[in-house]
Design a protein around this motif. Sequence first.
Motif, PDB file in Angstrom:
ATOM      1  N   VAL A   1      -0.777   7.575   5.718  1.00  0.00           N
ATOM      2  CA  VAL A   1      -0.962   5.995   5.800  1.00  0.00           C
ATOM      3  C   VAL A   1      -1.837   5.509   6.808  1.00  0.00           C
ATOM      4  O   VAL A   1      -2.711   4.723   6.512  1.00  0.00           O
ATOM      5  CB  VAL A   1       0.566   5.650   6.286  1.00  0.00           C
ATOM      6  N   ALA A   2      -2.184   6.482   7.891  1.00  0.00           N
ATOM      7  CA  ALA A   2      -2.838   6.073   8.966  1.00  0.00           C
ATOM      8  C   ALA A   2      -4.313   6.160   8.368  1.00  0.00           C
ATOM      9  O   ALA A   2      -5.272   5.519   8.756  1.00  0.00           O
ATOM     10  CB  ALA A   2      -2.660   6.936  10.126  1.00  0.00           C
TER      11      ALA A   2
ATOM     12  N   ILE B   1       0.127  -2.583  -8.082  1.00  0.00           N
ATOM     13  CA  ILE B   1       1.196  -1.610  -8.392  1.00  0.00           C
ATOM     14  C   ILE B   1       1.656  -0.965  -7.034  1.00  0.00           C
ATOM     15  O   ILE B   1       2.893  -0.867  -6.925  1.00  0.00           O
ATOM     16  CB  ILE B   1       0.784  -0.559  -9.312  1.00  0.00           C
ATOM     17  N   LYS B   2       0.818  -0.642  -6.190  1.00  0.00           N
ATOM     18  CA  LYS B   2       1.067   0.080  -5.103  1.00  0.00           C
ATOM     19  C   LYS B   2       2.102  -0.703  -3.994  1.00  0.00           C
ATOM     20  O   LYS B   2       2.849  -0.606  -3.350  1.00  0.00           O
ATOM     21  CB  LYS B   2       0.085   0.792  -4.231  1.00  0.00           C
ATOM     22  N   ALA B   3       1.513  -2.091  -4.226  1.00  0.00           N
ATOM     23  CA  ALA B   3       2.182  -3.176  -3.396  1.00  0.00           C
ATOM     24  C   ALA B   3       3.499  -3.575  -3.902  1.00  0.00           C
ATOM     25  O   ALA B   3       4.484  -4.179  -3.124  1.00  0.00           O
ATOM     26  CB  ALA B   3       1.314  -4.164  -2.933  1.00  0.00           C
ATOM     27  N   GLY B   4       3.535  -3.365  -5.178  1.00  0.00           N
ATOM     28  CA  GLY B   4       4.594  -4.189  -5.698  1.00  0.00           C
ATOM     29  C   GLY B   4       4.817  -5.607  -5.985  1.00  0.00           C
ATOM     30  O   GLY B   4       5.684  -6.136  -5.872  1.00  0.00           O
TER      31      GLY B   4
ATOM     32  N   ALA C   1      10.376   1.603   2.745  1.00  0.00           N
ATOM     33  CA  ALA C   1      10.362   0.198   2.804  1.00  0.00           C
ATOM     34  C   ALA C   1       9.428  -0.421   3.711  1.00  0.00           C
ATOM     35  O   ALA C   1       8.688  -1.605   3.372  1.00  0.00           O
ATOM     36  CB  ALA C   1      11.923  -0.376   2.759  1.00  0.00           C
ATOM     37  N   GLY C   2       9.284   0.113   4.870  1.00  0.00           N
ATOM     38  CA  GLY C   2       8.366  -0.258   5.918  1.00  0.00           C
ATOM     39  C   GLY C   2       7.121  -0.319   5.411  1.00  0.00           C
ATOM     40  O   GLY C   2       6.249  -1.304   5.527  1.00  0.00           O
ATOM     41  N   LEU C   3       6.596   0.831   5.026  1.00  0.00           N
ATOM     42  CA  LEU C   3       5.055   1.225   5.127  1.00  0.00           C
ATOM     43  C   LEU C   3       4.468   1.325   4.023  1.00  0.00           C
ATOM     44  O   LEU C   3       3.440   0.681   3.609  1.00  0.00           O
ATOM     45  CB  LEU C   3       4.895   2.558   6.007  1.00  0.00           C
ATOM     46  N   LEU C   4       5.086   1.751   3.019  1.00  0.00           N
ATOM     47  CA  LEU C   4       4.512   2.166   1.801  1.00  0.00           C
ATOM     48  C   LEU C   4       3.935   0.937   1.165  1.00  0.00           C
ATOM     49  O   LEU C   4       2.614   0.846   0.659  1.00  0.00           O
ATOM     50  CB  LEU C   4       5.394   3.223   0.750  1.00  0.00           C
ATOM     51  N   THR C   5       4.812  -0.004   0.722  1.00  0.00           N
ATOM     52  CA  THR C   5       4.200  -1.118   0.042  1.00  0.00           C
ATOM     53  C   THR C   5       3.250  -1.914   0.756  1.00  0.00           C
ATOM     54  O   THR C   5       2.278  -2.354   0.058  1.00  0.00           O
ATOM     55  CB  THR C   5       5.215  -1.982  -0.111  1.00  0.00           C
ATOM     56  N   LYS C   6       3.163  -1.980   1.828  1.00  0.00           N
ATOM     57  CA  LYS C   6       2.225  -2.664   2.984  1.00  0.00           C
ATOM     58  C   LYS C   6       0.919  -1.807   2.861  1.00  0.00           C
ATOM     59  O   LYS C   6      -0.093  -2.710   3.218  1.00  0.00           O
ATOM     60  CB  LYS C   6       2.821  -2.659   4.360  1.00  0.00           C
ATOM     61  N   VAL C   7       0.887  -0.575   2.585  1.00  0.00           N
ATOM     62  CA  VAL C   7      -0.655   0.066   2.533  1.00  0.00           C
ATOM     63  C   VAL C   7      -1.206  -0.592   1.367  1.00  0.00           C
ATOM     64  O   VAL C   7      -2.405  -0.832   1.357  1.00  0.00           O
ATOM     65  CB  VAL C   7      -0.358   1.517   2.248  1.00  0.00           C
TER      66      VAL C   7
ATOM     67  N   VAL D   1      -8.089   9.262  -1.674  1.00  0.00           N
ATOM     68  CA  VAL D   1      -7.618  10.701  -1.276  1.00  0.00           C
ATOM     69  C   VAL D   1      -6.543  10.382  -0.211  1.00  0.00           C
ATOM     70  O   VAL D   1      -5.412  11.066  -0.334  1.00  0.00           O
ATOM     71  CB  VAL D   1      -8.858  11.371  -0.377  1.00  0.00           C
ATOM     72  N   TRP D   2      -6.499   9.323   0.841  1.00  0.00           N
ATOM     73  CA  TRP D   2      -5.372   9.110   1.589  1.00  0.00           C
ATOM     74  C   TRP D   2      -4.427   8.749   0.686  1.00  0.00           C
ATOM     75  O   TRP D   2      -3.166   9.138   1.135  1.00  0.00           O
ATOM     76  CB  TRP D   2      -5.773   8.228   2.727  1.00  0.00           C
ATOM     77  N   PHE D   3      -4.539   7.751  -0.479  1.00  0.00           N
ATOM     78  CA  PHE D   3      -3.451   7.363  -1.124  1.00  0.00           C
ATOM     79  C   PHE D   3      -2.568   8.529  -1.576  1.00  0.00           C
ATOM     80  O   PHE D   3      -1.372   8.381  -1.839  1.00  0.00           O
ATOM     81  CB  PHE D   3      -3.931   6.455  -2.219  1.00  0.00           C
TER      82      PHE D   3
END
Lengths: 526, 142, 121
Positions: A122-123, A219-222, A246-252, A136-138
């Motif tokens: 994520v970082a 799609i990643k953000a939902g 819930a906190g981080l992934l969709t926000k990426v 790649v980071w994804f």
Amino acid sequence: MQLDLLVLFPVLLPMMAAAISVILWRSPLAQRIIGVVGTSGLLAASIWLLVATRREGIITMEMSGFPPPFGIVLVSDLLSALMVLMVGIMGFTVVIYSLATAGEEYERFGYYPLMHLLHAGVAGAFLTGDIFNLYVWFEVMLVASFALLILGGKRPQMEGAVKYVTINLVSSMILLTAIGLTYGLTGTLNMAHIAQTFQEVDSPMVTVVAMMYMVAFGIKAGSFPLFFWLPASYHTPPVAVSALFAGLLTKVGAYALFRVFTLIFTQDVEFTHNILLWAGAITMLTGVLGAAAQFEFRRILSIHIISQIGYMLMALGLLASPDIPEEAAHLAIAGGIFYIIHNIVVKTNLFLVSGVVYRLLGSYQLKDLGGIYRHKPFLAFLFFVPALSLAGLPPLSGFFAKFAVIRAGLEAYQGVVVAFALVTGLLTLYSMVKIWMYAFWSPLDDDHPRKHKLTEPNDATTWVMYTPIILLLICTVVLGIYSEPFFELTLASAAELLDPSQYIEAVGIADEISHPIEDLPAGGGE
Amino acid sequence: MIKSKSLILRTATRFLLPLQLLFSLFLLLRGHNEPGGGFIAGLVAAGAIALYLIAFNVDETRELIRFSPHDLFGVGLFLACIAGIPPLLMGHPYFTALWWRPEFPFFGEVSLSTPLLFDVGVYLTVIGAVLAIVLALAEAED
Amino acid sequence: MEPLMAFVVGGLFAAAIYMILRRSIIKLVIGLILLSNAANLAIFTAAGMREGAPPLIPAGGVEPMITPSADPLPQALILTAIVIAFGVLAFAVVLIHRAYEIVGVDDLDEMNTTDETKELK
């Protein structure tokens, strides 16, 4: 201390922590210690990075010493630094919470290394300035999240994971194809250089590529109508994992949309950003309506993530309005960023609370819960504050986030979308009140098998679970009551985003393509 | 996994395994400047061990590799991460390639470098990851 | 060459999507593999197909030794993408294997308990 090292630490530290933690996989104690030490290091590094970015402006780091656009460059502007800070805070609090909740069965299957790997992914996605490196980071992030999702191996987890893996892989492949087309059009992968080159490319393909990025990140953000993987999977893994996801992934995904649609695709905003705007409006409404139909604690919360993403898309989409005053554009983007920060804090917190409730009463079904307000008023308070913040009641963080976005919407004359946002806010309150009424306010059946749990005093592990919840609660209250400095920060960040030349200049694409091999230290190559 | 009954396969594997591992080392060391490198070398080595797994069984394979795949993975990831650090100490950006060419008796000049360290890290990571997956699948078959 | 490749890429994408939409979970994975290959070929084609020598530049020089030379970057991208796809798909295979063991069916239509509002067990 070189400044550019600061950009490296938030990626390198969790990576190293993951490696050491895998080596010590036989000792759960050592893994826990590395978990706490590694994430506190990440938190410290991310605070330091934000302070330095605020003071010095955009910081870049050229990997391997290849100048851009040849090498991979890590870039920390205010948006990236703020997001990395959120990774630090979430990583730290969730790992503390995991000390009490991740049992041996998770620890033996690499719970902590995967957590660290997820933080690194994520970082890295937040900091990279190279579009292929973003991919790649994804993938790093996704592999770690796949594995975390199925820890424990129960049937719902498997079913959720199959959908999560499939749809996210499809999204990655769309992203990869879009990157290939971008390279074909511009001959570069550096985001600043792409932005520069696209200003001169006059081809309908630019908008086609923009749409591919929108679908992939959507799609990643939902976002509507691409969110179906999320309600199928987010409520299935261990609760600390749910909270982090819930906190981080969709926000990426949301971050990637903010980055790409302010830096690169600003040629045809009336088309692209209008789609974002209306996708946002429908996303928030479908999300909140979906949650209204649910009667399970974590499912209500996870479907709500979708509705919150809608506000972020709406903030970005407001740029489409042809006669939006400049100040309103700044307010919209700042509001969007503030919303992301607020939502990460509050959403994670609510999931953590749901874990404590589960620990007490052994269920996530609202009908099986009750009596918490009567027997554990402090826990009820810990739910009440973030729930009201999520619904957007003053003086908590959610109010200011929504206020900024809605005011910008009014100034951009998008009355219909604003109406969507207000209705969604009301329905959010309804969902939160529903959880409150069933789980906290209503009396518990006398023959409930775990009634004794409520009347007993809290044991030590429960206090370990309370600590991160209290920390996040303080965050949401401070973001609300003392919001001015934070809002100034997001306004400064919006100013950076809306003036991409700053970013492009900071990355510093060489006008004359010089020979990269000469810049290597002596002896490079054969 | 059912123990293979083929005597030919089992005998051949005993001879092929060292050859394949040697080839993987060859690929690892010639990488960077010529086709090869840590990833493909790791795959070749993992393929060799997978062949052994087909010819024999899970327990014998675990005995053969001695280290747990987790350990290989962890050490590999660690090596790959620290391969970028020496240049930092010398004031270059992370991951800058540094070269060191000491003279050894008999061997002559040997090129050692941070990319080699990185490649060794990748090599171990790939072996560890592939073996972890293969062994998990083979154990599930049992 | 490019028009032909465009058809190949399009065909691969179509086949991949067809396979992903099948009910069998094994065919789903085959579809994902085809999809990753389609994406790789798309990069290859979009970056421009040129006949050329390896892009080797002599020490201290600026121009490649032999011109015309191929563009090395798309090749590096595809290589990286293959490696990543390998890792992710290996994981996906393990996942569906375990999913099959636990759920006991090779039919995606049977895997919908998490989407229902009924109580989970």
